[in-house]
Design an enzyme around this catalytic site. Structure first.
Site, PDB file in Angstrom:
ATOM      1  N   LYS A 173       0.867  -1.179   0.000  1.00  0.00           N
ATOM      2  CA  LYS A 173       0.000   0.000   0.000  1.00  0.00           C
ATOM      3  C   LYS A 173       0.902   1.227   0.000  1.00  0.00           C
ATOM      4  O   LYS A 173       1.815   1.314   0.824  1.00  0.00           O
ATOM      5  CB  LYS A 173      -0.884   0.012   1.239  1.00  0.00           C
ATOM      6  CG  LYS A 173      -1.999  -0.998   1.183  1.00  0.00           C
ATOM      7  CD  LYS A 173      -3.011  -0.780   2.296  1.00  0.00           C
ATOM      8  CE  LYS A 173      -4.227  -1.676   2.088  1.00  0.00           C
ATOM      9  NZ  LYS A 173      -3.909  -3.084   1.843  1.00  0.00           N
ATOM     10  N   ASP A 203      -1.700  -2.138  -4.107  1.00  0.00           N
ATOM     11  CA  ASP A 203      -3.102  -2.123  -3.696  1.00  0.00           C
ATOM     12  C   ASP A 203      -3.724  -0.754  -3.958  1.00  0.00           C
ATOM     13  O   ASP A 203      -3.022   0.250  -4.017  1.00  0.00           O
ATOM     14  CB  ASP A 203      -3.218  -2.394  -2.181  1.00  0.00           C
ATOM     15  CG  ASP A 203      -3.016  -3.869  -1.832  1.00  0.00           C
ATOM     16  OD1 ASP A 203      -2.931  -4.706  -2.741  1.00  0.00           O
ATOM     17  OD2 ASP A 203      -2.955  -4.164  -0.620  1.00  0.00           O
ATOM     18  N   ARG A 216      -5.611  -6.230 -10.796  1.00  0.00           N
ATOM     19  CA  ARG A 216      -6.487  -6.997  -9.893  1.00  0.00           C
ATOM     20  C   ARG A 216      -7.806  -6.235  -9.816  1.00  0.00           C
ATOM     21  O   ARG A 216      -7.824  -5.044  -9.513  1.00  0.00           O
ATOM     22  CB  ARG A 216      -5.891  -7.082  -8.485  1.00  0.00           C
ATOM     23  CG  ARG A 216      -6.872  -7.712  -7.472  1.00  0.00           C
ATOM     24  CD  ARG A 216      -6.524  -7.379  -6.026  1.00  0.00           C
ATOM     25  NE  ARG A 216      -5.274  -7.954  -5.615  1.00  0.00           N
ATOM     26  CZ  ARG A 216      -4.517  -7.432  -4.635  1.00  0.00           C
ATOM     27  NH1 ARG A 216      -4.894  -6.329  -4.021  1.00  0.00           N
ATOM     28  NH2 ARG A 216      -3.387  -8.007  -4.301  1.00  0.00           N
TER      29      ARG A 216
HETATM   30  C1  LIG Z   1      -7.251 -10.679  -2.962  1.00  0.00           C
HETATM   31  C2  LIG Z   1      -8.017  -9.443  -2.619  1.00  0.00           C
HETATM   32  C3  LIG Z   1      -7.383  -8.214  -2.640  1.00  0.00           C
HETATM   33  C4  LIG Z   1      -8.083  -7.052  -2.341  1.00  0.00           C
HETATM   34  N1  LIG Z   1      -7.472  -5.828  -2.495  1.00  0.00           N
HETATM   35  C5  LIG Z   1      -8.172  -4.704  -2.316  1.00  0.00           C
HETATM   36  C6  LIG Z   1      -7.622  -3.422  -2.599  1.00  0.00           C
HETATM   37  O1  LIG Z   1      -6.474  -3.274  -3.014  1.00  0.00           O
HETATM   38  N2  LIG Z   1      -8.414  -2.329  -2.389  1.00  0.00           N
HETATM   39  C7  LIG Z   1      -9.700  -2.438  -1.936  1.00  0.00           C
HETATM   40  O2  LIG Z   1     -10.388  -1.411  -1.797  1.00  0.00           O
HETATM   41  N3  LIG Z   1     -10.241  -3.636  -1.649  1.00  0.00           N
HETATM   42  C8  LIG Z   1      -9.517  -4.756  -1.834  1.00  0.00           C
HETATM   43  N4  LIG Z   1     -10.110  -5.971  -1.585  1.00  0.00           N
HETATM   44  C9  LIG Z   1     -11.409  -6.034  -0.869  1.00  0.00           C
HETATM   45  C10 LIG Z   1     -12.581  -5.963  -1.832  1.00  0.00           C
HETATM   46  O3  LIG Z   1     -12.651  -4.680  -2.387  1.00  0.00           O
HETATM   47  C11 LIG Z   1     -13.904  -6.273  -1.104  1.00  0.00           C
HETATM   48  O4  LIG Z   1     -14.092  -5.374  -0.055  1.00  0.00           O
HETATM   49  C12 LIG Z   1     -13.990  -7.684  -0.558  1.00  0.00           C
HETATM   50  O5  LIG Z   1     -13.358  -8.603  -1.384  1.00  0.00           O
HETATM   51  C13 LIG Z   1     -15.453  -8.094  -0.399  1.00  0.00           C
HETATM   52  O6  LIG Z   1     -16.085  -8.106  -1.647  1.00  0.00           O
HETATM   53  P1  LIG Z   1     -16.543  -9.457  -2.413  1.00  0.00           P
HETATM   54  O7  LIG Z   1     -16.135  -9.306  -3.834  1.00  0.00           O
HETATM   55  O8  LIG Z   1     -15.956 -10.629  -1.733  1.00  0.00           O
HETATM   56  O9  LIG Z   1     -18.099  -9.425  -2.414  1.00  0.00           O
HETATM   57  P2  LIG Z   1     -19.218  -9.104  -1.301  1.00  0.00           P
HETATM   58  O10 LIG Z   1     -20.416  -8.700  -2.077  1.00  0.00           O
HETATM   59  O11 LIG Z   1     -18.697  -8.188  -0.243  1.00  0.00           O
HETATM   60  O12 LIG Z   1     -19.421 -10.522  -0.634  1.00  0.00           O
HETATM   61  C14 LIG Z   1     -19.949 -11.616  -1.346  1.00  0.00           C
HETATM   62  C15 LIG Z   1     -19.953 -12.840  -0.452  1.00  0.00           C
HETATM   63  O13 LIG Z   1     -18.617 -13.198  -0.093  1.00  0.00           O
HETATM   64  C16 LIG Z   1     -18.547 -13.653   1.230  1.00  0.00           C
HETATM   65  N5  LIG Z   1     -17.701 -12.723   2.037  1.00  0.00           N
HETATM   66  C17 LIG Z   1     -17.229 -11.511   1.637  1.00  0.00           C
HETATM   67  N6  LIG Z   1     -16.481 -10.949   2.612  1.00  0.00           N
HETATM   68  C18 LIG Z   1     -16.501 -11.806   3.643  1.00  0.00           C
HETATM   69  C19 LIG Z   1     -15.920 -11.808   4.948  1.00  0.00           C
HETATM   70  N7  LIG Z   1     -15.168 -10.788   5.367  1.00  0.00           N
HETATM   71  N8  LIG Z   1     -16.144 -12.878   5.756  1.00  0.00           N
HETATM   72  C20 LIG Z   1     -16.873 -13.923   5.309  1.00  0.00           C
HETATM   73  N9  LIG Z   1     -17.454 -13.994   4.101  1.00  0.00           N
HETATM   74  C21 LIG Z   1     -17.275 -12.942   3.277  1.00  0.00           C
HETATM   75  C22 LIG Z   1     -19.953 -13.686   1.736  1.00  0.00           C
HETATM   76  O14 LIG Z   1     -20.468 -14.962   1.440  1.00  0.00           O
HETATM   77  C23 LIG Z   1     -20.650 -12.643   0.882  1.00  0.00           C
HETATM   78  O15 LIG Z   1     -22.019 -12.854   0.778  1.00  0.00           O
HETATM   79  C24 LIG Z   1      -9.441  -7.134  -1.933  1.00  0.00           C
HETATM   80  C25 LIG Z   1     -10.079  -8.380  -1.907  1.00  0.00           C
HETATM   81  C26 LIG Z   1      -9.408  -9.515  -2.262  1.00  0.00           C
HETATM   82  C27 LIG Z   1     -10.141 -10.808  -2.282  1.00  0.00           C
END
Ligand SMILES: Cc1cc2nc3c(=O)[nH]c(=O)nc-3n(C[C@H](O)[C@H](O)[C@H](O)COP(=O)(O)OP(=O)(O)OC[C@H]3O[C@@H](n4cnc5c(N)ncnc54)[C@H](O)[C@@H]3O)c2cc1C
Length: 306
Positions: A97, A131, A183
């Site tokens: 970051k 990130d 990503r």
């Molecule tokens: C590898 C990776 C790198 C990332 N890098 C960044 C970045 O650089 N900047 C940034 O702003 N964000 C980053 N994120 C976070 C991302 O933006 C989301 O906030 C996060 O991934 C939740 O979104 P989702 O796509 O999983 O969907 P959502 O709509 O949030 O969740 C869908 C489903 O996934 C499951 N789920 C999601 N989160 C959780 C949890 N915490 N515990 C349990 N189950 C859960 C649940 O079943 C939920 O119903 C990253 C995420 C990943 C996976």
């Protein structure tokens, strides 16, 4: 939505952070999402992931850097990580970051620090993912990434975009021209409606549109999500367009939907797990709770048990 905003608000409260980091039952609960406090604990966690067919990305947690001297410590930590990856032979890259390297102090400092990491990674044949943080630093993060990408190769450094931002479709178009490894995630910060779509439906629709553009671009990208709808849409698009399983990777967070991580790896998809570690876990941990407020009850229940 109220709970999510409340948790995101709490993630920025220094007083609560001090309390939480000293309160051992709370700290114990973080092990679900945070691999450990030092590099060796994280190496062990990554070995385990590798054994299950998943690659990893190291993330040293520290978003509260305010002094230039602290940024130097962060650079040294990442150089140690890159050396340990080589020594141990684990399959992992690193995620950084820019605020950790001094973005809030001076963007030039963040650039110089990030450059040292990318240079070392490139020399070792490894890869650095920059990130994406809150929207007040989106432009400067992209600007620094472009400078790094101009100096280093496609396989040395990559960037992140967030589907909740209104600007992201334009950013993706420009980044693909360079080209750049991207990503795609939904976005984890609390943003105003002028810059981010307030409705989940719009965020998800944008995610699917961008995923299709990325997968069909011919460059290797990361599809970062735990959302089964996003994953199904990705698998469907790849199958329909004849895009091979080796030409992109899924990415998920350590401790989130482990069942799905293993399933995708078993099905022959590339699966990378983002593995955070370090003493400054509080804001990261609170953002994970905000994504799924049901986890708060899980934490409280375990705290009661002591
Ligand atoms: C590898 C990776 C790198 C990332 N890098 C960044 C970045 O650089 N900047 C940034 O702003 N964000 C980053 N994120 C976070 C991302 O933006 C989301 O906030 C996060 O991934 C939740 O979104 P989702 O796509 O999983 O969907 P959502 O709509 O949030 O969740 C869908 C489903 O996934 C499951 N789920 C999601 N989160 C959780 C949890 N915490 N515990 C349990 N189950 C859960 C649940 O079943 C939920 O119903 C990253 C995420 C990943 C996976």
């Amino acid at each position: 939505m109220v709970t999510r905003n409340a948790l995101l608000y709490l993630s920025r409260q220094e007083r609560l952070k001090d309390f939480a980091t000293r309160f051992s039952p709370f700290k114990k609960m973080t092990t679900r999402f945070v691999a450990g406090e030092d590099i060796e604990e994280t190496v062990r966690a990554i070995r385990e992931l590798n054994a299950h067919g998943c690659t990893a990305s190291f993330d040293h947690l520290n978003e509260s850097v305010t002094q230039e001297s602290e940024t130097e410590e962060e650079v040294r930590e990442y150089l140690r990580i890159l050396a340990r990856i080589d020594e141990t032979g684990i399959r992992s890259n690193v995620s950084i970051k820019l605020t950790q390297f001094g973005l809030d102090i001076d963007p030039e400092l963040a650039y110089r620090n990030a450059r040292r990491i990318v240079e070392d990674a490139a020399r070792r044949g490894n890869f650095v993912r920059v990130d994406m943080e809150a929207s007040n630093v989106t432009q400067v993060t992209l600007d620094i990434f472009r400078r790094l990408r101009a100096e280093f190769g496609l396989d040395d450094v990559g960037i992140v975009v967030q589907s909740y931002l209104r600007r992201t479709a334009d950013d993706v178009r420009e980044l693909l021209q360079i080209p750049a490894r991207i990503r795609l995630c939904k976005g984890a910060y609390n943003e105003p409606p002028e810059v981010a779509f307030p409705d989940k439906k719009d965020v998800d629709e944008n995610y699917i549109r961008l995923m299709r553009v990325l997968l069909s671009s011919g460059t290797y990208h990361g599809i970062a999500t735990h959302d089964p709808h996003m994953i199904d849409a990705t698998v469907e698009h790849a199958q329909r367009e004849g895009i091979s399983k080796e030409s992109f990777e899924f990415q998920m967070l350590y401790g989130v939907r482990r069942d799905l991580q293993l399933q995708l790896a078993r099905d022959g998809y590339r699966m990378r797990v983002y593995v955070p570690y370090g003493k400054h876990w509080y804001p990261y941990f609170m953002r994970r709770l905000a994504e799924r407020p049901a986890n708060v009850w899980f934490v409280l229940k375990n705290m009661m048990k002591g």
